[in-house]
Scaffold this motif. Structure first.
Motif, PDB file in Angstrom:
ATOM      1  N   TYR A  26     116.340  -3.969 -29.243  1.00  0.00           N
ATOM      2  CA  TYR A  26     114.871  -3.959 -29.179  1.00  0.00           C
ATOM      3  C   TYR A  26     114.458  -2.761 -28.849  1.00  0.00           C
ATOM      4  N   LYS A  37     116.714  -8.782 -22.389  1.00  0.00           N
ATOM      5  CA  LYS A  37     115.443  -7.854 -23.224  1.00  0.00           C
ATOM      6  C   LYS A  37     114.323  -8.053 -22.583  1.00  0.00           C
ATOM      7  N   LYS A  91     118.841 -12.590 -33.818  1.00  0.00           N
ATOM      8  CA  LYS A  91     117.749 -12.128 -32.656  1.00  0.00           C
ATOM      9  C   LYS A  91     118.656 -12.122 -31.414  1.00  0.00           C
ATOM     10  N   TYR A 134     115.645  -4.140 -34.025  1.00  0.00           N
ATOM     11  CA  TYR A 134     114.877  -5.137 -34.890  1.00  0.00           C
ATOM     12  C   TYR A 134     113.593  -4.848 -35.483  1.00  0.00           C
ATOM     13  N   ASP A 135     113.358  -5.143 -36.558  1.00  0.00           N
ATOM     14  CA  ASP A 135     112.139  -4.848 -37.178  1.00  0.00           C
ATOM     15  C   ASP A 135     111.485  -6.277 -37.693  1.00  0.00           C
ATOM     16  N   GLY A 191     123.936  -6.093 -37.485  1.00  0.00           N
ATOM     17  CA  GLY A 191     123.150  -6.983 -38.183  1.00  0.00           C
ATOM     18  C   GLY A 191     123.646  -8.119 -38.224  1.00  0.00           C
ATOM     19  N   ARG A 192     123.162  -9.102 -39.382  1.00  0.00           N
ATOM     20  CA  ARG A 192     123.724 -10.476 -39.340  1.00  0.00           C
ATOM     21  C   ARG A 192     125.040 -10.530 -39.932  1.00  0.00           C
ATOM     22  N   VAL A 214     120.798  -8.367 -31.132  1.00  0.00           N
ATOM     23  CA  VAL A 214     120.283  -7.112 -31.996  1.00  0.00           C
ATOM     24  C   VAL A 214     119.612  -6.175 -30.801  1.00  0.00           C
ATOM     25  N   PHE A 231     118.567  -9.735 -39.151  1.00  0.00           N
ATOM     26  CA  PHE A 231     119.239  -9.787 -37.784  1.00  0.00           C
ATOM     27  C   PHE A 231     119.420 -11.108 -37.121  1.00  0.00           C
ATOM     28  N   ALA A 260     113.074  -9.643 -40.320  1.00  0.00           N
ATOM     29  CA  ALA A 260     113.747 -10.632 -39.451  1.00  0.00           C
ATOM     30  C   ALA A 260     115.103 -11.148 -39.914  1.00  0.00           C
TER      31      ALA A 260
END
Length: 462
Positions: A358, A6, A353, A343-344, A405-406, A356, A351, A348
């Motif tokens: 970006y 990323k 991290k 990602y927002d 998402g998660r 996800v 998600f 948080a």
């Protein structure tokens, strides 16, 4: 070299690339601002296609012309879906390279018996389309788009609320001073679906004692648009957020607009298709309707429109047989061009991290979507992902691998699983979106630009 890590892409661009990015995004904003329904999107796609040398497949068939390598054709389905082909040099039975996106998006549809008056106010009754948070649609300026078809076949195109001098419409909300009971409801019930009615008038028609405001509205729409009350029975009208797509942020690095899911992938797919020349394998761009409600109906991906049109294409090439059709579909490769969640930081916890998308990190690939234990998902093969990595790296396309998402939090789907039924290789790919399915969605210009680059590379190399 493209990276799956990323790493922000902005500062890696040359001035020439930055100019190309802005040119693409300028065209994209114009597309978003003027194409807010499937019909409007298809109409614009046809305009751009014909400008790029594409011909209507029906016209080609009628002329008796035999399609050969380099020929470009398109076919439209009920003015709500479109497929474009550029015939490649390789035998089509070896398969096609397909970009497939959807052009429907969340909105409020006007019912067939919609106009009523209550308390001196006139309203249009609506039924929401797609998965929305209903409370997001109150007190927004809304525009009315669509068509009204008269019994004699006359089609009246409607677009009210987009020009500066136009009136707009809205769903009202309860004032905070009287909202003690409303505020105790959960978010799904704060605004009910049957309460998403549109305020359209308050001026009573002189001389009417009963439903004078409704009568005034009917008089206006009859005089200005030749629409009678009964004409709502054969109308397709939708309320969408009024206003143009805009640059987002002090740095203008993002775009804020209605309908980016999935017109961001539709536009980048279309531009990649129209700007790509001399393909080895036949290239295809498919823009379809009804994805937001399960890809059903005659204009959705579950219809036989695509398969039937490929059969017509093969016949126009002089190579049709049932076996050739099946081989063509099974040997094809597809990017199911659809958005992913980005990602927002304000949310948080929704998600993972590590997995996800970006903003500003490039094109997004979702190996799988679905819900919970990948239910309802197409799950792309590792071999196909490896091939795509090679292509993207060769063309210096920045990309990232992500999940929606998660795990166990929710899920979603695309048209990928439908196309995979033919036995072709399919993976979801597209642009990360923040505030997805809201009236105003956000995207990154970098991701839009890299996605268009990725789609072009795929059409040339897969």
């Amino acid at each position: 070299m493209a990276e799956t890590k990323k790493v922000p892409v902005w500062n890696q661009y040359s001035e020439e690339e930055k100019q190309a990015l802005e040119k693409l995004c300028t065209g994209y904003r114009e597309f978003l601002s003027t194409c807010k329904t499937e019909r409007e999107s298809v109409k614009e796609a046809v305009r751009q296609a014909r400008e790029a040398g594409y011909r209507d497949l029906k016209e080609v068939i009628a002329s008796g012309h035999k399609l050969e390598a380099g020929d470009k054709v398109y076919a439209v389905n009920m003015k709500k879906s479109i497929v474009l082909f550029q015939v490649g040099e390789a035998p089509i039975a070896y398969g096609m390279n397909i970009l497939g996106a959807h052009i429907d998006t969340c909105r409020l549809d006007v019912k067939q018996n919609p106009l009523y008056e209550d308390g001196g106010l006139a309203y249009l009754d609506t039924h929401y389309y797609g998965g929305i948070k209903k409370y997001q649609w109150v007190t927004l300026p809304l525009a009315l788009h669509g068509v009204v078809v008269k019994p004699d076949g006359k089609v009246i195109e409607v677009c009210i609320g987009e020009d500066e001098g136009d009136p707009v419409f809205c769903v009202t909300d309860l004032l905070i001073h009287l909202s003690q009971e409303q505020m105790k409801k959960n978010a799904a019930k704060v605004v009910e679906g049957e309460d998403l009615d549109i305020l359209v008038g308050n001026h009573p028609f002189a001389g009417e004692d009963k439903e004078a405001v409704k009568a005034g509205v009917l008089k206006l729409i009859k005089e200005k648009y030749d629409i009678d009350e009964e004409d709502f029975e054969s109308a397709e009208l939708a309320l969408v957020p009024a206003g143009k797509a805009r640059d987002l942020g002090f740095d203008r690095s993002m775009i804020l607009a209605y309908g980016q899911d999935d017109r961001v992938c539709a536009y980048t797919s279309l531009r990649a298709m129209l700007e790509t020349e001399h393909v080895r394998r036949t290239a295809c761009c498919l823009l379809v309707d009804k994805e937001e409600i399960g890809s059903v109906g005659a204009t959705g991906m579950q219809s036989h429109f695509f398969e039937n049109t490929v059969a017509e294409l093969l016949n126009a090439m002089g190579v049709y047989s049932e076996l050739t059709l099946r081989r063509t579909l099974a040997n094809s490769k597809m990017l199911s061009s659809d958005v992913s969640s980005a990602y927002d930081a304000l949310y948080a916890s929704a998600f993972d991290k590590k997995n996800v998308a970006y903003f500003g990190h490039g094109m997004v690939f979702n190996k799988f979507t679905g819900a919970r234990g990948k239910s309802g998902s197409n799950d792309a093969n590792a071999e196909y992902l490896a091939e795509l990595r090679r292509i993207l790296n060769k063309h210096q396309v920045h990309y990232q691998l992500a999940e929606l998402g998660r795990v166990d939090l929710g899920g979603g789907g695309t048209i990928a699983y439908i196309m995979s039924l033919y036995g072709m290789q399919v993976i979801d790919s597209g642009v990360g979106v923040i505030s997805m399915h809201s009236p105003w969605e956000a995207t990154s210009k970098v991701d839009i630009y890299e996605t268009r680059k990725g789609y072009t590379a795929f059409l040339l190399e897969a």
